[in-house]
Design a protein around this motif. Structure first.
Motif, PDB file in Angstrom:
ATOM      1  N   ARG A   1     105.988   8.652  44.420  1.00 27.76           N
ATOM      2  CA  ARG A   1     104.691   7.998  44.645  1.00 27.76           C
ATOM      3  C   ARG A   1     103.716   8.281  43.508  1.00 27.76           C
ATOM      4  N   THR A   2     103.579   9.541  43.134  1.00 28.61           N
ATOM      5  CA  THR A   2     102.634   9.862  42.062  1.00 28.61           C
ATOM      6  C   THR A   2     103.035   9.185  40.758  1.00 28.61           C
ATOM      7  N   SER A   3     104.330   9.089  40.509  1.00 28.17           N
ATOM      8  CA  SER A   3     104.785   8.416  39.294  1.00 28.17           C
ATOM      9  C   SER A   3     104.507   6.922  39.352  1.00 28.17           C
ATOM     10  N   ALA A   4     104.787   6.302  40.501  1.00 25.10           N
ATOM     11  CA  ALA A   4     104.526   4.870  40.637  1.00 25.10           C
ATOM     12  C   ALA A   4     103.035   4.570  40.490  1.00 25.10           C
ATOM     13  N   ASP A   5     102.184   5.395  41.106  1.00 21.95           N
ATOM     14  CA  ASP A   5     100.743   5.187  40.983  1.00 21.95           C
ATOM     15  C   ASP A   5     100.287   5.337  39.528  1.00 21.95           C
ATOM     16  N   ALA A   6     100.822   6.350  38.847  1.00 21.16           N
ATOM     17  CA  ALA A   6     100.405   6.597  37.461  1.00 21.16           C
ATOM     18  C   ALA A   6     100.841   5.462  36.538  1.00 21.16           C
ATOM     19  N   VAL A   7     102.059   4.949  36.726  1.00 17.82           N
ATOM     20  CA  VAL A   7     102.532   3.855  35.875  1.00 17.82           C
ATOM     21  C   VAL A   7     101.757   2.574  36.176  1.00 17.82           C
ATOM     22  N   ALA A   8     101.442   2.352  37.443  1.00 16.65           N
ATOM     23  CA  ALA A   8     100.630   1.177  37.798  1.00 16.65           C
ATOM     24  C   ALA A   8      99.254   1.261  37.139  1.00 16.65           C
ATOM     25  N   ARG A   9      98.660   2.451  37.140  1.00 15.80           N
ATOM     26  CA  ARG A   9      97.353   2.608  36.480  1.00 15.80           C
ATOM     27  C   ARG A   9      97.473   2.422  34.978  1.00 15.80           C
ATOM     28  N   PHE A  10      98.603   2.855  34.396  1.00 25.78           N
ATOM     29  CA  PHE A  10      98.796   2.623  32.961  1.00 25.78           C
ATOM     30  C   PHE A  10      98.768   1.135  32.649  1.00 25.78           C
ATOM     31  N   TRP A  11      99.540   0.342  33.394  1.00 20.53           N
ATOM     32  CA  TRP A  11      99.595  -1.095  33.114  1.00 20.53           C
ATOM     33  C   TRP A  11      98.239  -1.750  33.365  1.00 20.53           C
ATOM     34  N   SER A  12      97.567  -1.398  34.466  1.00 22.55           N
ATOM     35  CA  SER A  12      96.350  -2.117  34.839  1.00 22.55           C
ATOM     36  C   SER A  12      95.113  -1.634  34.099  1.00 22.55           C
ATOM     37  N   ASP A  13      95.112  -0.402  33.617  1.00 17.07           N
ATOM     38  CA  ASP A  13      93.930   0.142  32.930  1.00 17.07           C
ATOM     39  C   ASP A  13      94.192   0.397  31.448  1.00 17.07           C
ATOM     40  N   GLU A  14      95.066   1.337  31.161  1.00 16.07           N
ATOM     41  CA  GLU A  14      95.246   1.775  29.774  1.00 16.07           C
ATOM     42  C   GLU A  14      95.799   0.663  28.876  1.00 16.07           C
ATOM     43  N   TYR A  15      96.790  -0.077  29.375  1.00 17.81           N
ATOM     44  CA  TYR A  15      97.385  -1.104  28.519  1.00 17.81           C
ATOM     45  C   TYR A  15      96.395  -2.225  28.224  1.00 17.81           C
ATOM     46  N   TYR A  16      95.735  -2.735  29.251  1.00 23.07           N
ATOM     47  CA  TYR A  16      94.778  -3.820  29.020  1.00 23.07           C
ATOM     48  C   TYR A  16      93.612  -3.350  28.151  1.00 23.07           C
ATOM     49  N   ALA A  17      93.188  -2.082  28.318  1.00 21.62           N
ATOM     50  CA  ALA A  17      92.097  -1.562  27.496  1.00 21.62           C
ATOM     51  C   ALA A  17      92.499  -1.481  26.031  1.00 21.62           C
ATOM     52  N   ALA A  18      93.782  -1.231  25.768  1.00 22.17           N
ATOM     53  CA  ALA A  18      94.262  -1.199  24.387  1.00 22.17           C
ATOM     54  C   ALA A  18      94.435  -2.605  23.829  1.00 22.17           C
ATOM     55  N   LEU A  19      94.826  -3.549  24.674  1.00 21.32           N
ATOM     56  CA  LEU A  19      95.122  -4.907  24.212  1.00 21.32           C
ATOM     57  C   LEU A  19      93.873  -5.726  23.953  1.00 21.32           C
ATOM     58  N   PHE A  20      92.895  -5.633  24.842  1.00 16.67           N
ATOM     59  CA  PHE A  20      91.695  -6.469  24.748  1.00 16.67           C
ATOM     60  C   PHE A  20      90.504  -5.640  24.287  1.00 16.67           C
ATOM     61  N   PRO A  21      89.673  -6.206  23.409  1.00 16.57           N
ATOM     62  CA  PRO A  21      89.676  -7.569  22.863  1.00 16.57           C
ATOM     63  C   PRO A  21      90.857  -7.821  21.935  1.00 16.57           C
ATOM     64  N   LEU A  22      91.352  -9.041  21.988  1.00 18.63           N
ATOM     65  CA  LEU A  22      92.562  -9.384  21.253  1.00 18.63           C
ATOM     66  C   LEU A  22      92.294  -9.755  19.803  1.00 18.63           C
ATOM     67  N   ARG A  23      91.081 -10.215  19.494  1.00 22.32           N
ATOM     68  CA  ARG A  23      90.835 -10.768  18.168  1.00 22.32           C
ATOM     69  C   ARG A  23      89.945  -9.923  17.266  1.00 22.32           C
ATOM     70  N   PHE A  24      89.233  -8.932  17.795  1.00 19.75           N
ATOM     71  CA  PHE A  24      88.378  -8.136  16.915  1.00 19.75           C
ATOM     72  C   PHE A  24      88.564  -6.651  17.182  1.00 19.75           C
ATOM     73  N   GLY A  25      88.241  -5.862  16.173  1.00 14.68           N
ATOM     74  CA  GLY A  25      88.370  -4.421  16.267  1.00 14.68           C
ATOM     75  C   GLY A  25      87.152  -3.735  15.676  1.00 14.68           C
ATOM     76  N   LEU A  26      87.114  -2.425  15.784  1.00 16.64           N
ATOM     77  CA  LEU A  26      86.002  -1.617  15.299  1.00 16.64           C
ATOM     78  C   LEU A  26      86.164  -1.333  13.820  1.00 16.64           C
ATOM     79  N   SER A  27      85.055  -1.379  13.088  1.00 21.25           N
ATOM     80  CA  SER A  27      85.088  -1.051  11.657  1.00 21.25           C
ATOM     81  C   SER A  27      83.847  -0.241  11.305  1.00 21.25           C
ATOM     82  N   GLU A  28      83.839   0.304  10.111  1.00 23.42           N
ATOM     83  CA  GLU A  28      82.694   1.054   9.600  1.00 23.42           C
ATOM     84  C   GLU A  28      82.560   0.747   8.120  1.00 23.42           C
ATOM     85  N   ASP A  29      81.351   0.344   7.691  1.00 20.98           N
ATOM     86  CA  ASP A  29      81.191  -0.055   6.292  1.00 20.98           C
ATOM     87  C   ASP A  29      80.927   1.150   5.408  1.00 20.98           C
ATOM     88  N   GLU A  30      80.696   0.873   4.123  1.00 25.07           N
ATOM     89  CA  GLU A  30      80.548   1.958   3.159  1.00 25.07           C
ATOM     90  C   GLU A  30      79.285   2.785   3.398  1.00 25.07           C
TER      91      GLU A  30
END
Length: 753
Positions: free
Chosen positions: A40-69
């Motif tokens: 159960r704990t493993s299933a819950d943790a993997v479900a949270r990975f897909w629904s939270d961590e993965y989507y947070a890494a994927l989106f936004p899909l077209r822009f990212g963070l930068s820092e100028d000179e």
């Protein structure tokens, strides 16, 4: 070569075996880290990975963070000038697992290995695991078998990479091999092969039904802004978010994280096997009661509807439509807490409406009678005032307190206690009483255009998950980065440089709501309009149209309404005007002008009396001038993000060089004279100014201009701009209209001052 089609923009991503191998390997490694001792704990943790961590890494899909000179934060286009986007040629670049990983690319992992798709693997495994979870619960499957099936559904597409890690549970591995199409032997616990295969293939039995539970706060603005204090406003907004998060946690613990379909914007939507929880209490009643108990006065609608499981996969709109019809019916019943103030009862000092329920010590104000709902908001606002801001700053790599000097903000006492000047513990910098009297507060409201139309075209639960997560994550990332950059630019204008001493006493904004497709915030005037420019630029990039849009698709963009007014103006009044009048104006202009980009309607009201009672007549009276031969419109509003950025750059240059007075005299001539006379005065002053390097009017006219304003090149102070309507409204066009940006520049310079 696999083709992933972004259905929301029409952008094509070409994916080869090397990209797939790389992303599958890194995703599998992160899933492996979630596996614990229990099923159960493993299933819950993997479900949270897909629904939270993965989507947070994927989106936004077209822009990212930068820092100028210079050390200023910004955004970067992850795929400049590419369509289709070939990810196979970018396989050497690192993957992004947090938004602040500026150099990484989103870990795009489609649901299939070949052909064409618009589904992500996360969409598919979450939607089908959720259905398997609730259907097996309905059939009374033993808990160990249930959680083994959940974990198998969450991992079987990556079985090649995870088989060794799953081997600690032989029965689970048998189920995963069956789902992956391998011969793993007979299924344990008497599980039905036909049912599991049907769920895997997205075709549950037609007779199977499940329940959708939907809880949504209503009349949110009334609840949040019924008291004027910053702590109460902030506390009410935070409390609604906290209650949704608490509900999501309860559902995740009792059923599973994967069944939560939406938990944002004061709305909670999830799948359930029965209308009752595990204790026999109706879900909708339980959650409604939790909202009422915590808030005392918030209006909440809740419903539970039964839908065929198959509809969630092939007729999603019909299924979700039932839930929202149920919400409308429950809202119509208006089951609200009832309160009454008798003539002899003391009224609450904060809301001045409800009867007081006790005496409390209001810091700096002594003992006062207050009601429980207001005291709850105030305490929530004081205790949790840093929570949302800390989270947003983390998204851009800033640790609240310690790292705030990177934004030009002092690290001690950085959170405001009131709306107003710093001398009154507010977030607006001031230098003496004269400055404090002119402190300007920007009230910002934003909402998505065509977001509802996109939702109506979604045919499956999987695409519904993708759309919900994308809008939520992209909006939050864009808002966090836009606020950070706007703060830095404002500090820069006051002499700060990265590495130098901070010049802003407190963080100059307060986020009130940041839901899926809407946002609201209060900010110091210069920060508010700079935020609008950067936010629109990022959201325009995220939903930039690709080469293969759907035939019936419409542009996706945000519209913002910003009222910059005296901080003493009643907050409820500024909020109402920013949302109902200005944002409504921007959204209407977006539709009637056929825009492909977001836009913003901005109004400066230096005193409460200057907020117009009738915006339509105010616009016509203030900005339209008719002469014998031409009609002149003295504003470009609503602006696109590009146009606002151009005007901000010009305004900053004029402010820095001290030309406010000269600009004011030019605008006064255009406002008070017939159009041709005002334009002739401008040309006279232009001739006097000359064309030398020191000519301020030459710098005023220099480009580069955004494409929509190129007609102004060489035609200052006004020009005919093809396709543009006064105020962005087609109904305002009556023959040829000339447009001038000078009044807009003057107002922006005043805000920056």
């Amino acid at each position: 070569m696999l083709k992933f089609l972004d259905r929301f923009t029409g952008t094509v991503y070409e994916i080869g075996p090397q990209w797939m191998q790389k992303v599958r390997g890194e995703v599998a490694a992160r899933i492996r880290a979630q596996l614990g001792e229990g099923l159960r704990t493993s299933a819950d943790a993997v479900a949270r990975f897909w629904s939270d961590e993965y989507y947070a890494a994927l989106f936004p899909l077209r822009f990212g963070l930068s820092e100028d000179e210079h050390g200023l934060l910004g955004h970067r286009d992850l795929y400049p000038g590419s369509d289709p986007i070939n990810l196979e040629t970018r396989v050497e670049q690192p993957l992004r697992w947090q938004f602040q990983d500026g150099n990484g690319l989103p870990p795009l992992l489609p649901a299939v290995m070949e052909g064409e798709t618009s589904e992500l693997l996360a969409d598919r495994v979450l939607s089908r695991t959720a259905l398997a979870n609730v259907i097996l619960r309905q059939r009374g499957v033993a808990p160990e078998a249930l959680h083994a099936v959940r974990l198998a559904f969450l991992t079987y597409p990556l079985l090649n990479e995870l088989e060794d890690a799953l081997s600690r549970w032989p029965d689970l591995l048998t189920i995963a091999r069956f789902l992956a199409g391998r011969d793993g032997g007979d299924l344990p616990w008497g599980l039905e092969e036909r049912l599991l295969a049907a769920l895997r293939d997205g075709s549950p039995p037609p007779e199977v039904t499940v329940y959708l539970v939907l809880v949504a706060a209503q009349r949110i603005k009334r609840y949040v802004f019924e008291t004027p204090g910053l702590n109460e406003i902030r506390g009410a907004s935070t409390l609604l978010d906290a209650l949704v998060e608490a509900g999501e946690k309860v559902v995740g613990q009792e059923i599973g994280p994967e069944v939560v379909l939406r938990a944002v914007g004061s709305t909670l939507l999830f799948l359930a096997p029965t209308p009752q929880d595990e204790h026999g209490h109706p879900w909708d009643e339980r959650l409604r009661r939790a909202f009422y108990t915590a808030t005392g006065t918030a209006f909440v609608a809740a419903t539970t509807v039964e839908v065929p499981a198959r509809h969630l996969l092939d007729d999603y709109q019909e299924a979700i439509g039932r839930a929202y019809r149920g919400i409308r019916e429950d809202r119509a019943k208006a089951r609200l807490p009832v309160w009454e103030t008798l003539p002899f009862e003391a009224r609450c000092e904060l809301c001045r409406a409800r009867p007081a329920e006790g005496w409390v010590d209001l810091a700096g104000e002594g003992m006062a009678p207050v009601c429980r709902p207001c005291w709850t908001k105030r305490q929530q606002g004081r205790d949790e005032r840093r929570g949302m801001v800390r989270e947003m700053l983390r998204w851009v790599g800033i640790q609240a307190g310690r790292d705030l000097p990177k934004l030009g903000v002092q690290s001690r006492g950085w959170m405001a206690q009131s709306i107003g000047p710093a001398s009154q513990e507010g977030f607006i910098p001031d230098e003496g009483k004269a400055k404090a009297r002119r402190a300007l507060l920007a009230t910002v409201y934003g909402d998505g255009n065509n977001f509802g139309a996109v939702g109506q075209r979604l045919s499956s639960l999987a695409m519904g998950l993708q759309w919900t997560r994308r809008v939520e994550r992209a909006t939050k990332a864009a808002a966090a980065l836009a606020l950070a950059r706007a703060t830095q630019e404002t500090a820069w204008g006051r002499g700060w440089r990265p590495g130098g001493d901070p010049v802003l006493p407190r963080l100059p904004f307060q986020v009130l709501a940041l839901g899926g497709d809407d946002l609201s915030l209060l900010a110091w005037g210069p920060v508010g309009i700079r935020f609008a420019h950067h936010f629109l630029a990022m959201m325009d990039l995220e939903f930039q149209r690709g080469s293969e849009p759907e035939p019936a698709s419409q542009p996706i963009a945000f519209s913002l309404g910003i009222l910059v007014a005296d901080y003493k103006t009643a907050v409820r009044r500024t909020v109402d005007f920013a949302e109902d009048e200005l944002m409504g104006w921007a959204k209407r202009a977006f539709r009637e002008s056929g825009l492909q980009q977001g836009n913003v309607a901005l109004l400066l009201a230096a005193s409460p009396e200057q907020i117009p009672a009738d915006l339509e007549s105010y616009r016509a009276r203030m900005y339209l001038r008719s002469g014998e031969s031409i009609r002149l419109c003295l504003t470009l509003r609503p602006f696109t993000g590009e146009e606002l950025g151009f005007l901000l750059d010009k305004a900053e240059e004029l402010r820095r060089r001290g030309h406010l007075g000269r600009l004011h005299r030019l605008v006064a001539s255009l406002v008070t004279s017939p159009p041709l006379v005002g334009m002739l005065h401008y040309l006279y002053q232009r001739a006097r100014s000359g064309d030398g390097e020191g000519s301020w009017m030459r710098s005023l006219e220099e480009g580069p201009l955004p494409p929509s304003l190129e007609g102004l090149q060489g035609h200052y102070p006004a020009a005919v701009l093809n396709g543009r309507h006064p105020f962005g409204l087609a109904a305002q066009s009556d023959g040829e209209v000339w447009f001038s940006p000078l009044w807009d520049l003057l107002e922006i310079v005043k805000v920056l001052e």
